[in-house]
Motif scaffolding. Structure first.
Motif, PDB file in Angstrom:
ATOM      1  N   THR A 165      86.942  28.882  21.485  1.00 48.14           N
ATOM      2  CA  THR A 165      88.345  28.733  21.849  1.00 48.14           C
ATOM      3  C   THR A 165      89.103  29.973  21.406  1.00 48.14           C
ATOM      4  N   ALA A 166      90.237  30.213  22.022  1.00 48.69           N
ATOM      5  CA  ALA A 166      91.020  31.415  21.720  1.00 48.69           C
ATOM      6  C   ALA A 166      92.474  31.046  21.488  1.00 48.69           C
ATOM      7  N   VAL A 204      89.505  34.703  18.570  1.00 47.85           N
ATOM      8  CA  VAL A 204      88.486  33.839  19.172  1.00 47.85           C
ATOM      9  C   VAL A 204      87.688  33.213  18.050  1.00 47.85           C
ATOM     10  N   LEU A 233      88.011  37.593  26.933  1.00 44.49           N
ATOM     11  CA  LEU A 233      87.905  36.149  26.709  1.00 44.49           C
ATOM     12  C   LEU A 233      86.751  35.567  27.522  1.00 44.49           C
ATOM     13  N   VAL A 254      84.986  31.952  26.349  1.00 39.90           N
ATOM     14  CA  VAL A 254      86.152  31.101  26.107  1.00 39.90           C
ATOM     15  C   VAL A 254      86.535  30.369  27.382  1.00 39.90           C
ATOM     16  N   ALA A 312      94.028  29.270  17.966  1.00 39.19           N
ATOM     17  CA  ALA A 312      92.653  29.082  18.441  1.00 39.19           C
ATOM     18  C   ALA A 312      91.972  27.923  17.728  1.00 39.19           C
TER      19      ALA A 312
END
Length: 442
Positions: free
Chosen positions: A42-43, A56, A83, A88, A142
């Motif tokens: 996830t970011a 991230v 990303l 992500v 994130a």
């Protein structure tokens, strides 16, 4: 330069969660994302004016990349590229609109909006210093997407027709606020240099008031008027005649005298400047109102909001624009009421319980719903009864309007989710009020 491998970054008092803030590629190791059905990295993107901090984290909470991108086409392209390379699929950000959000959504990434107030409270999870740092906030965004995924709702964006209507409605509202501000400045100016013109007509920014001030800019020019001359001038400009010219002349004569003589040149110039600004604003407001009406006619949900009592055109368009037409945004009427700030906020600890005003709300949505609700009571007996009972319980006017708005939210939500216009004959609570009034009248 390596990225620190810690499950939870340590708040060292500066908000820096490790590393040196190198804006280069500090942890982009290629395609490391899980392309299967399991958890993916996830970011978090912390939005700023000139550049954006990005973090991230992997499914275990380790920060695997941290970098910044510039707020331009190349920077946003670089953001999306890195990303996607990191695998992500979900991103947390503070705001729901703008070029960054558009770029993320166009790349197929799921965006979660975490408001600034909520982000401020989330910082305490990772340290007690409470200091602010963009890179640290990007990590918090994130990691919150990773840990609180089930509590977050993906961003739903309205179609272009609704977005365009919202822009026009808000622009008109801003111009109206500017017009009110300029009218107040003109009134304050006239109270010193020409008091008789302030209370002469109902509104200082009405057409007849501006015509009068353009013709009689100073006290010296107004002294030329007699009741007969005043009546002739009013007839020449098409005055509606609701107030007798003799009464208007008496108001002018009874008011304190303004500046006369050589002091009036500068005063007249200032008055003319304010009038010119008011005319320009009034013209643009009318142009936007016409544009709003055209946009409303083309919107598929127009019939729902124009069917509400005393909604008119602009008010109906504002309700539609602020509520939107993404039905998944409000799964229940309560969710709409809470975001609109018309549902009270309850705080309870032990035996102590307090119900108070809900500060965390969408102010645009609250203003739109409360504006409609406050005026609906003049045309709808059910709304008038709810408002009257709220005032009888001791609520002031704004509180009573919010009580009424909370009730209207349930009606609006039902019409909105079923795509049916408001029909008074099917509104049971309204019919009960009407049926009660009939025996009383008999």
């Amino acid at each position: 330069m390596s990225v620190p491998k810690s499950k939870t970054p340590v708040d060292n008092g500066t908000g820096d969660t490790g590393g040196t803030g190198d804006t280069g590629d500090t942890g982009d190791t290629g395609d490391t994302g899980d392309t299967g059905d399991g958890p993916t990295p996830t970011a978090g993107v912390y939005w700023a004016k000139d550049d954006h901090a990005v973090a991230v984290v992997d499914p275990d909470g380790e920060q695997t990349a941290r970098f910044t991108v510039t707020h331009d086409k190349a920077g946003l392209r670089e953001l999306v590229r890195r990303l996607l390379r990191a695998g992500v699929t979900e991103v947390g950000i503070e705001r729901p609109d703008g070029p960054v959000v558009d770029a993320l959504r166009q790349a197929g990434l799921v965006v979660f909006v975490i408001p600034p107030g909520q982000l401020k409270n989330l910082r305490s999870r990772y340290g007690s210093a409470g200091n602010k740092d963009d890179r640290f906030d990007a990590y918090v965004l994130a990691d919150t997407v990773r840990t609180d995924h089930r509590r977050l709702r993906p961003l739903l964006v309205d179609p272009p027709v609704t977005t365009a209507l919202r822009q026009t409605v808000r622009a008109r509202r801003d111009l109206v606020a500017h017009r009110v501000a300029v009218a107040n400045q003109l009134r304050a100016h006239l109270q010193i240099v020409f008091p008789g013109a302030v209370g002469l007509f109902a509104d200082i920014d009405s057409e007849i008031s501006m015509r009068f001030l353009e013709r009689f800019t100073t006290q010296d020019r107004a002294d030329w008027l007699s009741p007969r001359r005043f009546g002739s001038w009013l007839a020449s400009v098409g005055y509606c005649g609701r107030v007798d010219p003799a009464v208007l002349h008496a108001r002018l004569a009874d008011a304190p005298r303004g500046h006369t003589g050589h002091d009036t040149t500068a005063s007249a110039a200032v008055t003319a400047a304010y009038i010119a600004v008011l005319r320009a604003l009034t013209g643009q407001i009318a142009e936007l109102a016409a544009q709003i009406s055209e946009q409303l006619d083309l919107h598929p949900d127009a019939a729902i909001f124009t069917s509400l009592p005393r909604s008119g055109r602009v008010r109906a368009a504002r309700l539609l624009a602020e509520i939107g037409d993404a039905r998944g945004r409000f799964p229940t009427a309560d969710s709409m009421a809470c975001l609109a700030g018309v549902a009270p906020s309850t705080r309870q600890s032990g035996k102590a319980k307090a119900v108070s005003f809900r500060w965390g709300a969408d102010r645009e949505l609250r203003d739109a719903i409360c504006d409609f609700a406050g005026d609906s009571r003049h045309d709808n007996p059910w709304a008038a009864d709810l408002y009257r009972r709220a005032r009888a319980r001791g609520h002031d006017h704004p509180h009573a309007v919010r009580v009424l708005a909370r009730a209207w939210v349930g009606v609006i939500w039902a019409c909105w989710t079923t795509n049916n216009p408001y029909e008074p004959d099917r509104h049971r609570a309204l019919q009960r009020i009407l049926n009660q009034d009939q025996p009383a009248a008999a």
